[in-house]
Design a protein around this motif. Structure first.
Motif, PDB file in Angstrom:
ATOM      1  N   ILE A 172     -19.465   8.645  13.521  1.00  8.61           N
ATOM      2  CA  ILE A 172     -20.760   8.934  13.314  1.00  8.61           C
ATOM      3  C   ILE A 172     -21.904   7.494  13.821  1.00  8.61           C
ATOM      4  O   ILE A 172     -22.532   7.753  14.790  1.00  8.61           O
ATOM      5  N   HIS A 181      -4.185  10.953  -8.815  1.00 11.17           N
ATOM      6  CA  HIS A 181      -5.071  11.059  -8.155  1.00 11.17           C
ATOM      7  C   HIS A 181      -4.620  11.607  -6.978  1.00 11.17           C
ATOM      8  O   HIS A 181      -5.745  11.741  -6.349  1.00 11.17           O
ATOM      9  N   LEU A 208     -10.422  15.785  -2.002  1.00  8.17           N
ATOM     10  CA  LEU A 208     -11.914  15.481  -1.437  1.00  8.17           C
ATOM     11  C   LEU A 208     -11.381  14.950   0.209  1.00  8.17           C
ATOM     12  O   LEU A 208     -12.318  15.799   0.744  1.00  8.17           O
ATOM     13  N   THR A 236     -13.222  -5.784  11.576  1.00  4.95           N
ATOM     14  CA  THR A 236     -13.271  -5.092  10.525  1.00  4.95           C
ATOM     15  C   THR A 236     -14.217  -5.259   9.534  1.00  4.95           C
ATOM     16  O   THR A 236     -14.136  -6.024   8.269  1.00  4.95           O
ATOM     17  N   PRO A 237     -14.392  -4.095   8.755  1.00  2.93           N
ATOM     18  CA  PRO A 237     -15.719  -3.624   8.183  1.00  2.93           C
ATOM     19  C   PRO A 237     -14.987  -4.446   6.903  1.00  2.93           C
ATOM     20  O   PRO A 237     -15.901  -5.232   6.185  1.00  2.93           O
ATOM     21  N   VAL A 292     -18.161   7.552  -4.429  1.00  5.02           N
ATOM     22  CA  VAL A 292     -17.968   6.783  -3.563  1.00  5.02           C
ATOM     23  C   VAL A 292     -17.764   7.165  -1.682  1.00  5.02           C
ATOM     24  O   VAL A 292     -18.322   6.766  -0.452  1.00  5.02           O
ATOM     25  N   LEU A 348     -15.130  11.227  10.790  1.00  2.00           N
ATOM     26  CA  LEU A 348     -15.632  11.518  11.037  1.00  2.00           C
ATOM     27  C   LEU A 348     -16.700  10.126  11.177  1.00  2.00           C
ATOM     28  O   LEU A 348     -17.647   9.998  11.577  1.00  2.00           O
ATOM     29  N   CYS A 359      -8.660   5.323   3.301  1.00  2.00           N
ATOM     30  CA  CYS A 359      -9.039   6.063   3.625  1.00  2.00           C
ATOM     31  C   CYS A 359      -8.961   7.530   3.791  1.00  2.00           C
ATOM     32  O   CYS A 359      -8.281   7.282   4.390  1.00  2.00           O
ATOM     33  N   PRO A 360      -9.052   8.006   2.832  1.00  2.00           N
ATOM     34  CA  PRO A 360      -8.583   9.364   3.497  1.00  2.00           C
ATOM     35  C   PRO A 360      -9.030  10.613   4.939  1.00  2.00           C
ATOM     36  O   PRO A 360     -10.009  10.377   4.626  1.00  2.00           O
ATOM     37  N   LEU A 415     -13.436  17.335   2.823  1.00  2.00           N
ATOM     38  CA  LEU A 415     -14.505  16.420   4.227  1.00  2.00           C
ATOM     39  C   LEU A 415     -13.439  17.461   5.300  1.00  2.00           C
ATOM     40  O   LEU A 415     -14.411  17.474   6.540  1.00  2.00           O
ATOM     41  N   THR A 462       0.710  -0.957   0.183  1.00  2.00           N
ATOM     42  CA  THR A 462      -0.059  -0.243  -0.288  1.00  2.00           C
ATOM     43  C   THR A 462       1.079   1.507   0.277  1.00  2.00           C
ATOM     44  O   THR A 462       0.378   2.627  -0.384  1.00  2.00           O
ATOM     45  N   ALA A 514     -19.099   5.759   3.047  1.00  5.99           N
ATOM     46  CA  ALA A 514     -19.182   5.905   4.516  1.00  5.99           C
ATOM     47  C   ALA A 514     -20.709   4.715   4.966  1.00  5.99           C
ATOM     48  O   ALA A 514     -21.168   4.626   5.963  1.00  5.99           O
TER      49      ALA A 514
HETATM   50  C1  HEM Z   1     -17.445   8.876   6.718  1.00  6.93           C
HETATM   51  C2  HEM Z   1     -17.307   7.178   6.175  1.00  6.93           C
HETATM   52  C3  HEM Z   1     -16.151   6.793   5.248  1.00  6.93           C
HETATM   53  C4  HEM Z   1     -15.998   8.126   3.939  1.00  6.93           C
HETATM   54  C5  HEM Z   1     -16.422   9.247   3.511  1.00  6.93           C
HETATM   55  C6  HEM Z   1     -14.874   7.128   2.877  1.00  6.93           C
HETATM   56  C7  HEM Z   1     -14.199   7.078   1.999  1.00  6.93           C
HETATM   57  C8  HEM Z   1     -12.862   6.678   1.281  1.00  6.93           C
HETATM   58  C9  HEM Z   1     -12.585   7.302   0.160  1.00  6.93           C
HETATM   59  C10 HEM Z   1     -13.248   8.523  -0.826  1.00  6.93           C
HETATM   60  C11 HEM Z   1     -11.763   6.127  -0.240  1.00  6.93           C
HETATM   61  C12 HEM Z   1     -10.906   6.346  -1.304  1.00  6.93           C
HETATM   62  C13 HEM Z   1      -9.736   6.407  -1.401  1.00  6.93           C
HETATM   63  C14 HEM Z   1      -8.535   6.880  -2.247  1.00  6.93           C
HETATM   64  O1  HEM Z   1      -8.513   5.425  -3.142  1.00  6.93           O
HETATM   65  O2  HEM Z   1      -7.915   7.523  -2.643  1.00  6.93           O
HETATM   66  C15 HEM Z   1     -12.046   5.108   0.600  1.00  6.93           C
HETATM   67  C16 HEM Z   1     -11.142   3.526   0.967  1.00  6.93           C
HETATM   68  C17 HEM Z   1     -11.233   3.473   1.636  1.00  6.93           C
HETATM   69  N1  HEM Z   1     -11.784   3.253   3.265  1.00  6.93           N
HETATM   70 FE1  HEM Z   1     -12.833   4.408   4.239  1.00  6.93          FE
HETATM   71  N2  HEM Z   1     -14.333   6.181   4.119  1.00  6.93           N
HETATM   72  C18 HEM Z   1     -15.112   6.052   5.331  1.00  6.93           C
HETATM   73  C19 HEM Z   1     -15.741   5.251   5.959  1.00  6.93           C
HETATM   74  C20 HEM Z   1     -14.167   4.021   6.131  1.00  6.93           C
HETATM   75  C21 HEM Z   1     -14.079   3.213   7.272  1.00  6.93           C
HETATM   76  C22 HEM Z   1     -15.698   3.007   8.071  1.00  6.93           C
HETATM   77  C23 HEM Z   1     -14.207   1.799   6.775  1.00  6.93           C
HETATM   78  C24 HEM Z   1     -13.739   1.265   7.358  1.00  6.93           C
HETATM   79  C25 HEM Z   1     -13.568   0.669   9.290  1.00  6.93           C
HETATM   80  C26 HEM Z   1     -13.121   2.619   5.167  1.00  6.93           C
HETATM   81  C27 HEM Z   1     -12.078   1.513   4.720  1.00  6.93           C
HETATM   82  C28 HEM Z   1     -11.057   2.132   3.927  1.00  6.93           C
HETATM   83  C29 HEM Z   1     -10.868   1.358   2.701  1.00  6.93           C
HETATM   84  C30 HEM Z   1     -10.014  -0.119   3.384  1.00  6.93           C
HETATM   85  C31 HEM Z   1     -10.227   2.270   1.211  1.00  6.93           C
HETATM   86  C32 HEM Z   1      -9.660   1.341   0.464  1.00  6.93           C
HETATM   87  C33 HEM Z   1      -8.371   1.626   1.312  1.00  6.93           C
HETATM   88  C34 HEM Z   1      -6.767   1.103  -0.082  1.00  6.93           C
HETATM   89  O3  HEM Z   1      -7.018   0.663  -1.338  1.00  6.93           O
HETATM   90  O4  HEM Z   1      -5.667   1.321   0.502  1.00  6.93           O
HETATM   91  N3  HEM Z   1     -13.580   3.567   5.093  1.00  6.93           N
HETATM   92  N4  HEM Z   1     -12.582   5.676   1.431  1.00  6.93           N
END
Ligand code: HEM
Length: 402
Positions: A357, A103, A110, A284-285, A235, A353, A346-347, A114, A60, A240
């Motif tokens: 929630i 990217h 983003l 983990t989810p 996304v 946030l 996850c950004p 946020l 990663t 979320a």
């Molecule tokens: C407000 C809630 C959330 C928002 C707005 C959010 C937003 C995002 C976004 C925009 C991405 C894409 C990032 C990219 O490709 O550059 C992402 C990736 C990801 N998010 Fe979140 N997310 C949220 C909550 C969560 C939660 C609760 C989890 C797990 C506990 C999670 C796990 C992940 C994972 C595993 C990825 C992919 C990471 C990777 O490719 O290395 N997210 N999220």
């Protein structure tokens, strides 16, 4: 045939074991193959499973060698048109499949957008939504908390962050949930409608900017196009909703089945944060994530990886890697891989946030219904990718809500 397919000992990354005892299943893979294992995805499509913490960190952290654009995959011609994993792998114009400077431009915008969310307002909004949801079933003395509670709050909170009025938020919520639960053909149709809804939202925010995520994206110097904004808003909504819903459900499930948290249910909020953190380590989810594609031949965890090979991020398995986590667990420590890592993780501040929630949702529930008990065994969804409850049936003393 690729090297992975030739490996007779490749382990199926599907089946009942991952629902009943995912931790045990990952442990067996690690024992057999070490930190990077040849696996077969549904339909016996080969991939590499990265289950070592150090190796996952390496993958990663290096977005040039392990890239995100799935069009690089070397096995597309082996995949049937109705393959169940297509929705996760087919390239789309969102930030998730974008690479390099493009990217960084989009993920940066983003994050800025946020970061503009007022976290105190978000907490009180979630508490208000949680109260409304509980009002609906408090008099009944019983509820199914996944459909009546956990899945209701995150998406409405995200819709509000996106400046969608309450009345429209419900429609959007239903469409997003419909898209996630239907077949690929149906998904395409619902996504088409969702994109139209998002375009209308973007047009509206352009004409009447507010203090919300789409307005901040429109104003960002990154100069984002409409297609970029609307696919990234989708996304945000889907992430979320899906991830935070399961985080809430898994946490309530843990608190209702583990005696260490009984005190919280009867008397206070003290360990809600501990329970949320423990879920990220143990349940983990996002258990596994598809994925990354090798951009050149390389070696990883003792395996020879070919250009175009697909890698599955074994987030849950890496969290349980004995190299980094003592048997007793590591509650308190936030170094888990649950949010991914590196450029595509996850950004920031999405995890914060999501925590607001989730925490508000769990706290309001135990404040309002302190004698909550499970009325049936926990039932997990049969997915290798997402760890979430299908049903969370509870009983409690009915309370009259005027
Ligand atoms: C407000 C809630 C959330 C928002 C707005 C959010 C937003 C995002 C976004 C925009 C991405 C894409 C990032 C990219 O490709 O550059 C992402 C990736 C990801 N998010 Fe979140 N997310 C949220 C909550 C969560 C939660 C609760 C989890 C797990 C506990 C999670 C796990 C992940 C994972 C595993 C990825 C992919 C990471 C990777 O490719 O290395 N997210 N999220």
């Amino acid at each position: 045939m690729t090297d992975i397919a030739r490996r007779a000992e490749a382990v199926p990354l599907y089946g009942e074991d991952y629902r009943t005892d995912p931790a045990g299943a990952y442990e067996q893979i690690r024992e057999k193959h070490g930190p990077v294992a040849p696996v077969l995805l549904e339909g016996d499509i080969p991939a590499w499973f990265v289950c070592g913490y150090r190796e996952l960190h390496q993958v990663t952290s290096d977005a040039t060698l392990f890239a995100r654009d799935t069009r690089r995959w070397n096995a597309w011609e082996t995949v049937p048109d109705d393959w169940s994993l297509l929705p996760q792998l087919v390239h789309n114009p969102s930030v998730m499949f974008t690479e390099g400077p493009d990217h960084r431009r989009r993920a940066g915008a983003l994050s800025d957008a946020l970061a503009s969310v007022d976290q105190f307002e978000l907490a009180s909004l979630c508490e208000r939504i949680a109260d409304q949801m509980i009002d609906r079933f408090a008099g009944a003395g019983e509820a199914e908390l996944m459909s009546q509670y956990a899945s209701r709050i995150p998406l409405r909170a995200a819709a509000m962050m996106c400046g969608v009025p309450e009345s429209e938020a419900r429609m959007l919520v239903d469409d997003v949930m419909g898209a996630l639960d239907s077949s690929m053909t149906n998904q395409m149709a619902v996504y088409g409608r969702l994109q139209e809804e998002m375009q209308r939202l973007v047009d509206h925010k352009r004409a009447t900017p507010g203090s919300d995520v789409p307005s901040h994206l429109l104003a960002n110097p990154a100069n984002l196009g409409d297609e970029e904004i609307l696919s990234d808003l989708l996304v945000v909504l889907v992430q979320a909703h899906q991830q935070t819903t399961n985080w809430i459900g898994n946490t309530i499930g843990l608190m209702l089945t583990d005696t260490r948290f009984a005190i919280t249910l009867s008397g206070g909020r003290a360990s809600v944060g501990d329970a949320l953190n423990e879920v990220l380590w143990h349940d983990t989810p996002t258990q596994n994530y598809l994925g990354r594609v090798a951009t050149r031949d390389t070696r990883l965890g003792g395996q020879r990886i070919r250009t175009g090979d697909l890698l599955v991020l074994g987030l849950a398995a890496a969290n349980a890697d004995p190299q980094v986590r003592p048997a007793e667990g590591a509650v308190g420590n936030r170094a888990m891989m649950s949010f991914g890592h590196g450029e595509h993780g996850c950004p920031y501040p999405a995890p914060e946030l999501a925590e607001i929630i989730a925490k508000s949702s769990v706290e309001v529930l135990i404040d309002r219904l302190p004698d909550l008990v499970l009325s049936d065994a926990l039932e997990w969804r049969p997915s290798v990718w997402t760890r979430g409850l299908r049903r969370l049936p509870v009983t409690f003393t009915p309370t009259y809500v005027p």
